[in-house]
Design an enzyme around this catalytic site. Structure first.
Site, PDB file in Angstrom:
ATOM      1  N   SER A  27      -6.707 -30.248 -10.857  1.00  0.00           N
ATOM      2  CA  SER A  27      -6.850 -31.268  -9.821  1.00  0.00           C
ATOM      3  C   SER A  27      -8.020 -32.158 -10.194  1.00  0.00           C
ATOM      4  O   SER A  27      -9.036 -31.706 -10.684  1.00  0.00           O
ATOM      5  CB  SER A  27      -7.015 -30.679  -8.414  1.00  0.00           C
ATOM      6  OG  SER A  27      -7.710 -29.495  -8.429  1.00  0.00           O
ATOM      7  N   HIS A  37      -1.606 -32.188  -7.975  1.00  0.00           N
ATOM      8  CA  HIS A  37      -0.995 -31.546  -9.137  1.00  0.00           C
ATOM      9  C   HIS A  37       0.410 -32.131  -9.265  1.00  0.00           C
ATOM     10  O   HIS A  37       1.255 -31.926  -8.412  1.00  0.00           O
ATOM     11  CB  HIS A  37      -0.920 -30.031  -8.951  1.00  0.00           C
ATOM     12  CG  HIS A  37      -2.247 -29.354  -9.098  1.00  0.00           C
ATOM     13  ND1 HIS A  37      -3.147 -29.279  -8.083  1.00  0.00           N
ATOM     14  CD2 HIS A  37      -2.822 -28.736 -10.145  1.00  0.00           C
ATOM     15  CE1 HIS A  37      -4.224 -28.630  -8.508  1.00  0.00           C
ATOM     16  NE2 HIS A  37      -4.048 -28.289  -9.754  1.00  0.00           N
ATOM     17  N   ARG A  72      -0.472 -27.350 -12.448  1.00  0.00           N
ATOM     18  CA  ARG A  72      -0.405 -25.944 -12.866  1.00  0.00           C
ATOM     19  C   ARG A  72      -0.087 -25.087 -11.658  1.00  0.00           C
ATOM     20  O   ARG A  72      -0.124 -25.568 -10.527  1.00  0.00           O
ATOM     21  CB  ARG A  72      -1.748 -25.525 -13.484  1.00  0.00           C
ATOM     22  CG  ARG A  72      -2.956 -25.731 -12.587  1.00  0.00           C
ATOM     23  CD  ARG A  72      -4.088 -24.745 -12.842  1.00  0.00           C
ATOM     24  NE  ARG A  72      -4.667 -24.710 -14.160  1.00  0.00           N
ATOM     25  CZ  ARG A  72      -5.738 -25.392 -14.580  1.00  0.00           C
ATOM     26  NH1 ARG A  72      -6.338 -26.217 -13.744  1.00  0.00           N
ATOM     27  NH2 ARG A  72      -6.207 -25.238 -15.793  1.00  0.00           N
ATOM     28  N   HIS A  99      -1.029 -21.621  -9.393  1.00  0.00           N
ATOM     29  CA  HIS A  99      -2.207 -20.811  -9.056  1.00  0.00           C
ATOM     30  C   HIS A  99      -1.771 -19.533  -8.348  1.00  0.00           C
ATOM     31  O   HIS A  99      -0.743 -19.519  -7.665  1.00  0.00           O
ATOM     32  CB  HIS A  99      -3.135 -21.568  -8.086  1.00  0.00           C
ATOM     33  CG  HIS A  99      -3.577 -22.909  -8.565  1.00  0.00           C
ATOM     34  ND1 HIS A  99      -2.785 -24.032  -8.439  1.00  0.00           N
ATOM     35  CD2 HIS A  99      -4.727 -23.312  -9.165  1.00  0.00           C
ATOM     36  CE1 HIS A  99      -3.436 -25.071  -8.943  1.00  0.00           C
ATOM     37  NE2 HIS A  99      -4.603 -24.662  -9.392  1.00  0.00           N
ATOM     38  N   TYR A 106      -3.085 -18.453  -5.696  1.00  0.00           N
ATOM     39  CA  TYR A 106      -3.138 -18.672  -4.238  1.00  0.00           C
ATOM     40  C   TYR A 106      -1.876 -19.309  -3.687  1.00  0.00           C
ATOM     41  O   TYR A 106      -1.682 -19.349  -2.469  1.00  0.00           O
ATOM     42  CB  TYR A 106      -4.389 -19.479  -3.831  1.00  0.00           C
ATOM     43  CG  TYR A 106      -4.468 -20.885  -4.387  1.00  0.00           C
ATOM     44  CD1 TYR A 106      -3.620 -21.902  -3.954  1.00  0.00           C
ATOM     45  CD2 TYR A 106      -5.435 -21.210  -5.331  1.00  0.00           C
ATOM     46  CE1 TYR A 106      -3.701 -23.188  -4.452  1.00  0.00           C
ATOM     47  CE2 TYR A 106      -5.532 -22.489  -5.842  1.00  0.00           C
ATOM     48  CZ  TYR A 106      -4.665 -23.469  -5.402  1.00  0.00           C
ATOM     49  OH  TYR A 106      -4.745 -24.734  -5.903  1.00  0.00           O
ATOM     50  N   GLU A 107      -1.003 -19.810  -4.560  1.00  0.00           N
ATOM     51  CA  GLU A 107       0.289 -20.326  -4.088  1.00  0.00           C
ATOM     52  C   GLU A 107       1.281 -19.195  -3.866  1.00  0.00           C
ATOM     53  O   GLU A 107       2.438 -19.445  -3.519  1.00  0.00           O
ATOM     54  CB  GLU A 107       0.874 -21.304  -5.127  1.00  0.00           C
ATOM     55  CG  GLU A 107       0.077 -22.582  -5.261  1.00  0.00           C
ATOM     56  CD  GLU A 107       0.494 -23.365  -6.502  1.00  0.00           C
ATOM     57  OE1 GLU A 107       1.590 -23.910  -6.521  1.00  0.00           O
ATOM     58  OE2 GLU A 107      -0.286 -23.400  -7.463  1.00  0.00           O
ATOM     59  N   ALA A 159     -11.093 -28.747 -11.704  1.00  0.00           N
ATOM     60  CA  ALA A 159     -12.148 -29.231 -10.813  1.00  0.00           C
ATOM     61  C   ALA A 159     -12.927 -28.007 -10.373  1.00  0.00           C
ATOM     62  O   ALA A 159     -12.340 -26.942 -10.151  1.00  0.00           O
ATOM     63  CB  ALA A 159     -11.526 -29.918  -9.605  1.00  0.00           C
ATOM     64  N   MET A 185     -10.672 -21.972  -8.950  1.00  0.00           N
ATOM     65  CA  MET A 185      -9.568 -21.062  -8.622  1.00  0.00           C
ATOM     66  C   MET A 185      -8.495 -21.043  -9.715  1.00  0.00           C
ATOM     67  O   MET A 185      -7.335 -20.740  -9.438  1.00  0.00           O
ATOM     68  CB  MET A 185      -8.927 -21.487  -7.298  1.00  0.00           C
ATOM     69  CG  MET A 185      -9.905 -21.623  -6.147  1.00  0.00           C
ATOM     70  SD  MET A 185      -9.102 -22.277  -4.670  1.00  0.00           S
ATOM     71  CE  MET A 185     -10.537 -22.681  -3.669  1.00  0.00           C
ATOM     72  N   SER A 186      -8.867 -21.369 -10.931  1.00  0.00           N
ATOM     73  CA  SER A 186      -7.840 -21.454 -11.989  1.00  0.00           C
ATOM     74  C   SER A 186      -8.429 -21.048 -13.330  1.00  0.00           C
ATOM     75  O   SER A 186      -9.457 -20.373 -13.396  1.00  0.00           O
ATOM     76  CB  SER A 186      -7.297 -22.886 -12.054  1.00  0.00           C
ATOM     77  OG  SER A 186      -8.292 -23.765 -12.541  1.00  0.00           O
ATOM     78  N   ASN A 236     -18.114 -31.166  -6.473  1.00  0.00           N
ATOM     79  CA  ASN A 236     -18.917 -30.943  -5.263  1.00  0.00           C
ATOM     80  C   ASN A 236     -19.957 -29.858  -5.546  1.00  0.00           C
ATOM     81  O   ASN A 236     -19.709 -28.981  -6.369  1.00  0.00           O
ATOM     82  CB  ASN A 236     -18.010 -30.471  -4.113  1.00  0.00           C
ATOM     83  CG  ASN A 236     -17.213 -29.243  -4.485  1.00  0.00           C
ATOM     84  OD1 ASN A 236     -16.161 -29.346  -5.137  1.00  0.00           O
ATOM     85  ND2 ASN A 236     -17.705 -28.077  -4.123  1.00  0.00           N
ATOM     86  N   HIS A 239     -10.555 -30.817   0.035  1.00  0.00           N
ATOM     87  CA  HIS A 239      -9.754 -31.055  -1.179  1.00  0.00           C
ATOM     88  C   HIS A 239      -9.651 -32.546  -1.500  1.00  0.00           C
ATOM     89  O   HIS A 239      -9.582 -32.940  -2.674  1.00  0.00           O
ATOM     90  CB  HIS A 239      -8.360 -30.427  -0.995  1.00  0.00           C
ATOM     91  CG  HIS A 239      -7.490 -30.507  -2.226  1.00  0.00           C
ATOM     92  ND1 HIS A 239      -7.856 -29.951  -3.445  1.00  0.00           N
ATOM     93  CD2 HIS A 239      -6.283 -31.080  -2.439  1.00  0.00           C
ATOM     94  CE1 HIS A 239      -6.906 -30.179  -4.340  1.00  0.00           C
ATOM     95  NE2 HIS A 239      -5.943 -30.868  -3.763  1.00  0.00           N
TER      96      HIS A 239
END
Ligand code: HPA
Length: 267
Positions: free
Chosen positions: A33, A65, A86, A88, A90-91, A118, A206-207, A230, A242
């Site tokens: 992202s 994405h 991509r 993840h 969490y999906e 990111a 997270m990736s 951030n 996000h």
């Protein structure tokens, strides 16, 4: 479609070769992202293949994405596989799905993979929002691993020293840092961020870590690049959002695109 993830990656690579009309590819880039807008700087688009046309892929759920695979011919005439998006954990995806793109790229002949993401900055004392950081190493706190069984892969140098030196030749000011991955999708608590600073982390996201492990298993050389979007939770006081991550990506797309294009042409 095969149930075995490695065979499935071979099937996806065969479908990709047929769709792109090319036998082999030189490099793969996974655009995280914030990085998708930078892809336009990489070269001439030869073809774009929706993920859903390739065995084992599914459309990503996250805004920012893109969900397709772009084949690019770079200025130096190399063929790059550019993953616009991509998967993840969490999906709700299983780890084999998360690393399917990297395994497919390896099966399609790629020897080098550039993983971008990111990230929240754990060191706002020295990091600026909008700066790229070279990933020097990682801490995998996802609780997952793409490898099952007694394959004890060495991870002493996940992120290639040679490629990091190459990027520093192009951008001598670029910082290096240790990337920590949580599963998400929640952002972290301030207490977790204090813990990660103590543990030696510099970036949080997270990736990337699972893809990097799968890439090393496949014998690929890995370059990891984070875009600091951030200060991590609790370090600046503001809630995380996000949209802010995507906004930083749009604002820095030209700079990141030039950096990536130079790296790809010098591999
Ligand atoms: N935490 C986790 N993932 C992220 C962050 C963050 O602060 N920023 C961008 N991706």
């Amino acid at each position: 479609m095969s149930n075995d993830p490695y065979t499935l990656a071979g099937e996806a690579a065969a479908a990709l070769r047929a769709a792109a009309g090319l036998e082999s590819f030189d490099v793969a880039l996974v655009m995280g992202s914030g990085w998708v807008p930078a892809a336009d700087a990489l070269g001439e688009t030869v073809s774009e293949i929706p993920f859903t046309d390739l065995p084992g892929f599914s459309a990503p759920a996250v805004a920012g994405h893109g969900g397709k695979l772009r084949v690019v011919r770079t200025g130096a005439g190399r063929h790059a596989l550019v993953f616009l998006g991509r998967s993840h954990l969490y999906e709700g995806r299983v780890v084999d799905s998360v690393v399917h793109g990297v395994r497919t790229a390896a099966a399609a002949g790629v020897r080098t993979v550039i993983l971008t993401n990111a990230a929240g900055g754990l060191r706002p004392e020295t990091q600026q929002v909008g700066d790229p950081v070279l990933i020097s190493d990682h801490i995998n706190m996802t609780g997952a691993n793409p490898i099952t069984g007694t394959t004890f892969i060495d991870l002493t140098e996940v992120y290639s020293k040679r490629l990091r030196a190459l990027v520093r030749e192009i951008d001598p000011a670029i910082a290096e840092g240790v990337y920590v991955a949580f599963r998400g999708p929640t952002y972290e608590t301030p207490a977790e961020i204090r813990m990660l600073r103590t543990l030696g982390g510099d970036l949080i996201g997270m990736s990337t870590v699972l893809e990097a492990i799968a890439a090393r298993e496949a014998g690929l050389e890995v370059l990891g690049l984070s875009l600091v979007t951030n200060p991590a939770a609790g370090l600046a006081g503001d809630p995380l959002d996000h949209e802010e991550v995507l906004q930083v990506g749009r604002a820095t797309a030209a700079r990141m695109g030039v950096l990536l294009a130079k790296v790809v042409d010098r591999l």
